[in-house]
Design a protein around this motif. Sequence first.
Motif, PDB file in Angstrom:
ATOM      1  N   LEU A   7       0.821  -1.201   0.000  1.00 41.04           N
ATOM      2  CA  LEU A   7       0.000   0.000   0.000  1.00 41.04           C
ATOM      3  C   LEU A   7       0.859   1.257   0.000  1.00 41.04           C
ATOM      4  O   LEU A   7       0.636   2.189  -0.785  1.00 41.04           O
ATOM      5  CB  LEU A   7      -0.910  -0.014   1.237  1.00 41.04           C
ATOM      6  N   HIS A   8       1.868   1.286   0.853  1.00 40.66           N
ATOM      7  CA  HIS A   8       2.639   2.509   1.049  1.00 40.66           C
ATOM      8  C   HIS A   8       3.759   2.694   0.033  1.00 40.66           C
ATOM      9  O   HIS A   8       4.105   3.840  -0.285  1.00 40.66           O
ATOM     10  CB  HIS A   8       3.233   2.524   2.459  1.00 40.66           C
ATOM     11  N   PHE A   9       4.310   1.587  -0.479  1.00 41.90           N
ATOM     12  CA  PHE A   9       5.546   1.721  -1.246  1.00 41.90           C
ATOM     13  C   PHE A   9       5.502   1.074  -2.631  1.00 41.90           C
ATOM     14  O   PHE A   9       6.469   1.172  -3.383  1.00 41.90           O
ATOM     15  CB  PHE A   9       6.716   1.141  -0.444  1.00 41.90           C
ATOM     16  N   ARG A  10       4.387   0.443  -2.969  1.00 40.45           N
ATOM     17  CA  ARG A  10       4.276  -0.166  -4.286  1.00 40.45           C
ATOM     18  C   ARG A  10       2.987   0.226  -4.984  1.00 40.45           C
ATOM     19  O   ARG A  10       2.609  -0.385  -5.984  1.00 40.45           O
ATOM     20  CB  ARG A  10       4.370  -1.695  -4.181  1.00 40.45           C
ATOM     21  N   GLY A  11       2.307   1.227  -4.467  1.00 39.94           N
ATOM     22  CA  GLY A  11       1.071   1.679  -5.093  1.00 39.94           C
ATOM     23  C   GLY A  11      -0.068   0.686  -4.990  1.00 39.94           C
ATOM     24  O   GLY A  11      -1.011   0.727  -5.789  1.00 39.94           O
ATOM     25  N   GLY A  12      -0.002  -0.207  -4.010  1.00 39.83           N
ATOM     26  CA  GLY A  12      -1.027  -1.224  -3.867  1.00 39.83           C
ATOM     27  C   GLY A  12      -2.331  -0.665  -3.322  1.00 39.83           C
ATOM     28  O   GLY A  12      -2.370   0.423  -2.743  1.00 39.83           O
ATOM     29  N   PRO A  13      -3.422  -1.397  -3.478  1.00 42.48           N
ATOM     30  CA  PRO A  13      -4.728  -0.941  -2.995  1.00 42.48           C
ATOM     31  C   PRO A  13      -4.881  -1.176  -1.501  1.00 42.48           C
ATOM     32  O   PRO A  13      -4.177  -1.991  -0.887  1.00 42.48           O
ATOM     33  CB  PRO A  13      -5.704  -1.814  -3.782  1.00 42.48           C
ATOM     34  N   ALA A  14      -5.842  -0.463  -0.906  1.00 42.76           N
ATOM     35  CA  ALA A  14      -6.119  -0.624   0.523  1.00 42.76           C
ATOM     36  C   ALA A  14      -6.937  -1.878   0.821  1.00 42.76           C
ATOM     37  O   ALA A  14      -6.873  -2.405   1.935  1.00 42.76           O
ATOM     38  CB  ALA A  14      -6.858   0.608   1.039  1.00 42.76           C
ATOM     39  N   GLY A  15      -7.681  -2.363  -0.168  1.00 43.81           N
ATOM     40  CA  GLY A  15      -8.581  -3.486   0.074  1.00 43.81           C
ATOM     41  C   GLY A  15      -7.935  -4.694   0.713  1.00 43.81           C
ATOM     42  O   GLY A  15      -8.471  -5.241   1.697  1.00 43.81           O
ATOM     43  N   PRO A  16      -6.792  -5.175   0.203  1.00 42.52           N
ATOM     44  CA  PRO A  16      -6.170  -6.341   0.834  1.00 42.52           C
ATOM     45  C   PRO A  16      -5.744  -6.104   2.280  1.00 42.52           C
ATOM     46  O   PRO A  16      -5.774  -7.025   3.098  1.00 42.52           O
ATOM     47  CB  PRO A  16      -4.964  -6.613  -0.074  1.00 42.52           C
ATOM     48  N   VAL A  17      -5.323  -4.881   2.612  1.00 41.91           N
ATOM     49  CA  VAL A  17      -4.963  -4.573   4.000  1.00 41.91           C
ATOM     50  C   VAL A  17      -6.199  -4.685   4.887  1.00 41.91           C
ATOM     51  O   VAL A  17      -6.169  -5.308   5.962  1.00 41.91           O
ATOM     52  CB  VAL A  17      -4.353  -3.163   4.115  1.00 41.91           C
ATOM     53  N   LEU A  18      -7.298  -4.081   4.443  1.00 42.21           N
ATOM     54  CA  LEU A  18      -8.529  -4.116   5.229  1.00 42.21           C
ATOM     55  C   LEU A  18      -9.067  -5.542   5.360  1.00 42.21           C
ATOM     56  O   LEU A  18      -9.593  -5.919   6.411  1.00 42.21           O
ATOM     57  CB  LEU A  18      -9.569  -3.206   4.577  1.00 42.21           C
ATOM     58  N   ALA A  19      -8.910  -6.331   4.319  1.00 41.87           N
ATOM     59  CA  ALA A  19      -9.352  -7.725   4.394  1.00 41.87           C
ATOM     60  C   ALA A  19      -8.501  -8.511   5.383  1.00 41.87           C
ATOM     61  O   ALA A  19      -9.021  -9.332   6.148  1.00 41.87           O
ATOM     62  CB  ALA A  19      -9.287  -8.361   3.005  1.00 41.87           C
ATOM     63  N   ALA A  20      -7.195  -8.259   5.385  1.00 40.62           N
ATOM     64  CA  ALA A  20      -6.319  -8.957   6.328  1.00 40.62           C
ATOM     65  C   ALA A  20      -6.636  -8.552   7.760  1.00 40.62           C
ATOM     66  O   ALA A  20      -6.586  -9.384   8.680  1.00 40.62           O
ATOM     67  CB  ALA A  20      -4.856  -8.657   5.998  1.00 40.62           C
ATOM     68  N   LEU A  21      -6.969  -7.282   7.979  1.00 38.56           N
ATOM     69  CA  LEU A  21      -7.298  -6.823   9.326  1.00 38.56           C
ATOM     70  C   LEU A  21      -8.528  -7.536   9.868  1.00 38.56           C
ATOM     71  O   LEU A  21      -8.618  -7.813  11.073  1.00 38.56           O
ATOM     72  CB  LEU A  21      -7.529  -5.309   9.314  1.00 38.56           C
ATOM     73  N   ARG A  22      -9.455  -7.862   9.000  1.00 38.53           N
ATOM     74  CA  ARG A  22     -10.707  -8.476   9.459  1.00 38.53           C
ATOM     75  C   ARG A  22     -10.462  -9.796  10.191  1.00 38.53           C
ATOM     76  O   ARG A  22     -11.233 -10.164  11.091  1.00 38.53           O
ATOM     77  CB  ARG A  22     -11.651  -8.696   8.270  1.00 38.53           C
ATOM     78  N   ALA A  23      -9.404 -10.484   9.848  1.00 38.28           N
ATOM     79  CA  ALA A  23      -9.132 -11.771  10.494  1.00 38.28           C
ATOM     80  C   ALA A  23      -8.813 -11.620  11.975  1.00 38.28           C
ATOM     81  O   ALA A  23      -8.926 -12.591  12.737  1.00 38.28           O
ATOM     82  CB  ALA A  23      -7.969 -12.468   9.789  1.00 38.28           C
ATOM     83  N   TYR A  24      -8.426 -10.431  12.408  1.00 39.23           N
ATOM     84  CA  TYR A  24      -8.077 -10.201  13.805  1.00 39.23           C
ATOM     85  C   TYR A  24      -9.252  -9.681  14.627  1.00 39.23           C
ATOM     86  O   TYR A  24      -9.152  -9.545  15.843  1.00 39.23           O
ATOM     87  CB  TYR A  24      -6.938  -9.184  13.904  1.00 39.23           C
ATOM     88  N   GLU A  25     -10.370  -9.359  13.969  1.00 43.65           N
ATOM     89  CA  GLU A  25     -11.508  -8.748  14.658  1.00 43.65           C
ATOM     90  C   GLU A  25     -12.354  -9.812  15.351  1.00 43.65           C
ATOM     91  O   GLU A  25     -12.529 -10.929  14.846  1.00 43.65           O
ATOM     92  CB  GLU A  25     -12.374  -7.976  13.659  1.00 43.65           C
ATOM     93  N   ASN A  26     -12.911  -9.444  16.494  1.00 43.86           N
ATOM     94  CA  ASN A  26     -13.812 -10.315  17.246  1.00 43.86           C
ATOM     95  C   ASN A  26     -15.240  -9.802  17.186  1.00 43.86           C
ATOM     96  O   ASN A  26     -15.474  -8.620  16.869  1.00 43.86           O
ATOM     97  CB  ASN A  26     -13.347 -10.409  18.703  1.00 43.86           C
ATOM     98  N   PRO A  27     -16.220 -10.640  17.498  1.00 43.73           N
ATOM     99  CA  PRO A  27     -17.619 -10.212  17.451  1.00 43.73           C
ATOM    100  C   PRO A  27     -17.934  -9.031  18.370  1.00 43.73           C
ATOM    101  O   PRO A  27     -18.908  -8.303  18.120  1.00 43.73           O
ATOM    102  CB  PRO A  27     -18.390 -11.467  17.876  1.00 43.73           C
ATOM    103  N   ASP A  28     -17.135  -8.827  19.424  1.00 43.81           N
ATOM    104  CA  ASP A  28     -17.394  -7.710  20.337  1.00 43.81           C
ATOM    105  C   ASP A  28     -16.877  -6.377  19.812  1.00 43.81           C
ATOM    106  O   ASP A  28     -17.004  -5.345  20.477  1.00 43.81           O
ATOM    107  CB  ASP A  28     -16.810  -7.996  21.720  1.00 43.81           C
ATOM    108  N   GLY A  29     -16.275  -6.366  18.609  1.00 47.26           N
ATOM    109  CA  GLY A  29     -15.747  -5.142  18.031  1.00 47.26           C
ATOM    110  C   GLY A  29     -14.296  -4.882  18.356  1.00 47.26           C
ATOM    111  O   GLY A  29     -13.687  -3.969  17.793  1.00 47.26           O
ATOM    112  N   GLY A  30     -13.744  -5.684  19.273  1.00 46.38           N
ATOM    113  CA  GLY A  30     -12.328  -5.553  19.616  1.00 46.38           C
ATOM    114  C   GLY A  30     -11.461  -6.451  18.767  1.00 46.38           C
ATOM    115  O   GLY A  30     -11.930  -7.123  17.840  1.00 46.38           O
ATOM    116  N   TYR A  31     -10.180  -6.481  19.115  1.00 47.68           N
ATOM    117  CA  TYR A  31      -9.203  -7.211  18.303  1.00 47.68           C
ATOM    118  C   TYR A  31      -8.304  -8.054  19.192  1.00 47.68           C
ATOM    119  O   TYR A  31      -7.970  -7.690  20.323  1.00 47.68           O
ATOM    120  CB  TYR A  31      -8.356  -6.225  17.475  1.00 47.68           C
ATOM    121  N   GLY A  32      -7.906  -9.201  18.657  1.00 46.55           N
ATOM    122  CA  GLY A  32      -7.005 -10.116  19.336  1.00 46.55           C
ATOM    123  C   GLY A  32      -6.224 -10.910  18.311  1.00 46.55           C
ATOM    124  O   GLY A  32      -5.800 -10.385  17.287  1.00 46.55           O
TER     125      GLY A  32
END
Length: 300
Positions: A38-63
Motif C-alpha cells: 500500500l505505502h511503497f508499491r502503489g497497492g490498494p487498501a482493500g487487501p490490507v482491510l481484508a487482512a485486518l478483518r481476520a483479527y476482529e472479534n464479534p465484540d468489536g475488539g481485536y485479538g
Amino acid sequence: MRPSYGGVMKVLPASGLDRAAEFLRLNGRLIDRHRFALHFRGGPAGPVLAALRAYENPDGGYGHALEPDLRGEGSQPVPAQHALDVLHECGADDDPRVDRIGDYLASITAPDGGVPFVLPSVRETPHAPWWQTPDDPPGAINPTGTLAGMLYRAGSRHPWLGPATDFCWRHLEDTDTEPGPYDALSILAFLDHVPDRDRAEAAFTRLRDALAAPVTLDPHAAGAQHLPLDFAPTPDGYGRRLFTADAIDAHLDALIDAQADDGGWDVPFLIWTPITRPEWRGLITVERLRTLHAHNRLKP
C-alpha cells in the motif's frame, strides 16, 4: 536536502526498499506485506482491510496476536490501537469498524472513565511477561490517551470519547510524576488530536520537559531505548517539538544505517517466544520505512 548538522544527509536508496520488500516476503505477516505494498508499491487498501478483518472479534475488539506479544484470541485494549492505525492509513476512518471499536471500549471502560492497560483475561492466554494486571484494573492513560486520540483523528463522535477525554484531562492535570515512555506516547497522541486545541497547547507547554525525559538522545544507544523517532515518526505533532532538527537528522541517519543485511529492521526488546521476532520485525520494518518517507529520507 540541507545538511543541517554539518554532514551529508543520508537517504535510503531504492535498493534498500527492495531489500525490505524481500525481507517482508520471507518473514512478514500477510497484513504487513499488504501494508508495505500500500505505502511503497502503489497497492490498494482493500487487501490490507481484508487482512485486518481476520483479527476482529464479534465484540468489536481485536485479538489473535494483532499485537504480537498478546497471543490470545480474545479482545484487549492495545490491539484496538493497531486496528485504528491500520484503518487510518488505509483511508478508512469512516469504516464501521471504527464505531465498533468505540462500542468495545465502552464495554470495558473502568468506573474512572479510562480503559485498563490489559484485561485480566490475559492470564488465560499466552502473553509476554510484562502484560500484568490486578483483578479489577483501573483505567490507564496508556492506552486510553492513544485510543481517544486515534478516534478523534478518525473524526469519530462515539459516546465513549466523553468520559475517556475527561479521564485523560484529569490525569494530565492531577499527576505530579514524570510519565514513563509509553504513558508519554499516549499523552502525545491524545494532545495531537483532542479538539480543545488551546487546552492541549497549554498542557503540552506545562508537560514538555516531562514528556521528553524518557527519551534517549544518543542515536547509537544499545538496548531497549526509546528514541526521538519513536516520539516523532512524522514531522507533525507535538512529539516533533520535543527535539531539535539536528537530533532528528542524526537519528534518521542512524535509522538508515540500522537496516539489517536481510533487509529488515530488528527490535531491541525481549523476544519471549520465537514467532514474535519475525512478526515484530515485519511490523517495525514497515513503520521504519514510513518514518523515513515522512521525513523525506527515501530516494525518489
